[in-house]
Write an enzyme that holds these catalytic residues in place. Structure first.
Site, PDB file in Angstrom:
ATOM      1  N   ASP A  46     109.367  -3.536  57.164  1.00 44.28           N
ATOM      2  CA  ASP A  46     109.158  -2.445  58.108  1.00 44.28           C
ATOM      3  C   ASP A  46     107.714  -2.430  58.588  1.00 44.28           C
ATOM      4  OD1 ASP A  46     111.757  -1.609  57.818  1.00 44.28           O
ATOM      5  OD2 ASP A  46     111.301   0.009  56.427  1.00 44.28           O
ATOM      6  N   LYS A  49     110.104  -0.265  63.292  1.00 37.75           N
ATOM      7  CA  LYS A  49     110.726   0.768  64.119  1.00 37.75           C
ATOM      8  C   LYS A  49     109.670   1.797  64.480  1.00 37.75           C
ATOM      9  CE  LYS A  49     115.378   0.579  62.062  1.00 37.75           C
ATOM     10  NZ  LYS A  49     115.113  -0.364  60.975  1.00 37.75           N
ATOM     11  N   MET A  83     109.057  12.441  59.371  1.00 32.46           N
ATOM     12  CA  MET A  83     109.200  12.134  60.802  1.00 32.46           C
ATOM     13  C   MET A  83     109.189  13.384  61.659  1.00 32.46           C
ATOM     14  SD  MET A  83     112.126   9.183  60.316  1.00 32.46           S
ATOM     15  CE  MET A  83     113.038  10.185  59.109  1.00 32.46           C
TER      16      MET A  83
END
Length: 271
Positions: free
Chosen positions: A39, A61, A173
């Site tokens: 990641d 991402k 997030m």
């Protein structure tokens, strides 16, 4: 048909960023892997533990931008394992906490590929420890909940009862939707005066811990220019953190500016 049995795919938790927080097993697997699928949040210091001969594949991402869709990542892991290569799928934090590890395990199982999960210190646990913020405390909280601040949209999520007196809510997030998060919680009956902390770049050299009140959360994120990765901790436990009190600092700055604006060059107040 493959000439050999597929290799095992290891889903490895890289933790929140500090390589010293890796498990011994995670460090061993990273050092011995033929290929590492990682990641974007995995730190360079952790990637440096890989063999110089190891292939590194980034599947980073970002909000609304994926270098590879999840279905493509799933297929990539299966294909690499079928080639007989030692595969480490390296994920920030813990693979099973907002890491889509469950989807990747399911894909490997469905393809008949052996898979093993190696847990990592989650972003919440690691960042809170670095900030000396106890997620539970006998005098402040006996329950902790983890939620995603951007997961199918805030309107689809039911957070009722997750935040308030005696509880801690940790939001992953949530930087981009901080103002909406505050509005959502206040509308659900959470006190606007409840302490909140924002943990930016947890456990890393540039970590920041900021504290304010729920009503000020969105404004603080904007004025302090908070960037991801960052966690939002809502609850009385935030008052225990080693943190910069952003609301107090902001009030002091405004009062200073207002005082300067109403004072003449001779130092006398302008009426």
């Amino acid at each position: 048909m493959a000439e050999h049995a597929p290799a095992t795919v290891h889903l490895v938790g890289a933790g929140p960023g500090d390589p010293d927080l890796l498990t011994l097993k995670a460090a061993r697997l990273i050092g011995g892997a033929d290929v590492i699928v990682h990641d974007g949040l995995v730190s360079d210091a952790i990637l440096a533990l890989a063999s110089p001969q190891a292939e590194r594949i980034s599947v980073a991402k970002q909000r609304s931008r994926h270098s590879m869709p999840q279905e493509g990542i799933n297929a990539l892991l299966v294909d690499l394992a079928r080639e007989g290569r030692s595969v480490v799928r390296l994920k920030g934090g813990d693979p099973f906490i907002f890491g889509r590890g469950g989807e990747e395990v399911d894909a490997c199982r469905a393809a008949g590929v052996p898979v093993e999960v190696v847990p990592g210190i989650s972003a919440a646990i690691g960042s809170a420890a670095a900030a000396q913020l106890p997620l539970t405390h006998r005098e402040a909280s006996s329950a902790v909940s983890f939620v995603a601040g951007q997961c199918k949209g805030l309107t689809d999520q039911d957070w009722s009862g997750l935040a308030g007196k005696g509880r801690t809510l940790v939001i992953y997030m949530g930087v981009a939707t901080a103002a909406d998060i505050a509005d959502k919680l206040i509308a659900d009956g959470v006190s606007p005066a409840l302490p909140v902390a924002v943990l930016e770049n947890g456990t890393r050299a540039d970590m920041r811990t900021l504290r304010t009140l729920l009503a000020d959360l969105g404004d603080m994120v904007a004025r302090e220019q908070v960037v991801s990765p960052a966690l939002i901790v809502v609850g009385e436990v935030a008052a225990h953190a080693l943190a910069q009190d952003s609301l107090i600092a902001y009030r002091d700055m405004v009062q200073t500016m207002e005082g300067s604006a109403t004072t003449g060059s001779n130092g006398k107040r302008v009426e």
